[in-house]
Design a protein around this motif. Structure first.
Motif: not given
Length: 220
Positions: A110-128
């Motif tokens: 939808s083209g909307i800026f999203s900021v997910p919550g992350c607490a591990t390196i794995t989650e940050v990488w998956n978010a990326k």
């Protein structure tokens, strides 16, 4: 990166602090938004926590249009359904306390800026890999500045916003910004409930100004 995404990141970077607030009374929400803007806030996160949060947000979004340079986003979004309805209500960005695939996918499509919550390196990488340009390090009080340093050591282009337990004092904020955060999210530590209940919005405005000035001094 789209122009609107860059605009949001730039504003978050410039002020260095995103107020995180919710209230079931629209009149209180409007007043808090006013004093926050007057104190220098240009990115504001209202959270989806009260049962009438959607109704309050819709009215607050319309009210906020008197500030054309203010970005108003919604936080605590866990489902695609909520992401969709707040997006339709005009949210400028969407923040989640967790990495929720369906929310990320909806926002990306939808083209909307999203900021997910992350607490591990794995989650940050998956978010990326799902398209996130910024993640919310949550809960910040459990992760600490060393988590920020660890993430940036291996994913240096990720922008990080710790939220939860960020304190409005020089020692705490210095630790976060020295570690490399883009900005911090601040809620209960910033908004004094007693001041809000008593209608002392002047002291609230002064407090927000002090925190913003402190952050600017740490960024120099």
């Amino acid at each position: 990166m789209t122009t609107i995404y860059q605009k949001i990141i730039d504003k978050m970077t410039e002020t260095g602090m995103i107020p995180v607030f919710n209230h079931k009374d629209i009149h209180v929400a409007k007043k808090v938004l006013d004093v926050s803007y007057q104190a220098g806030v240009r990115v504001f996160e209202f959270t989806n926590r009260e049962s009438n949060a959607f109704e309050v947000f819709k009215e607050l979004k319309l009210y906020s249009e008197k500030y054309p340079d203010l970005l108003l986003g919604i936080g605590t979004v866990f489902t695609k359904k909520d992401a969709q309805r707040f997006h339709m209500a005009g949210a400028d960005f969407i923040v989640s306390p967790a990495l929720v695939n369906e929310v990320m996918q909806y926002c990306h499509m939808s083209g909307i800026f999203s900021v997910p919550g992350c607490a591990t390196i794995t989650e940050v990488w998956n978010a990326k890999t799902l398209g996130a340009l910024m993640v919310k390090a949550y809960p910040g009080n459990l992760l600490g500045p060393n988590f920020i340093k660890s993430v940036l050591a291996i994913i240096p282009d990720m922008r990080l916003m710790p939220t939860g337990g960020v304190e409005p004092n020089i020692s705490n904020l210095k630790g976060w910004f020295d570690a490399g955060v883009t900005c911090v999210g601040m809620g209960s530590q910033l908004f004094d409930k007693k001041a809000i209940e008593s209608g002392d919005f002047e002291s609230l405005s002064l407090r927000i100004k002090e925190v913003l000035n402190l952050i600017q001094s740490l960024k120099k």
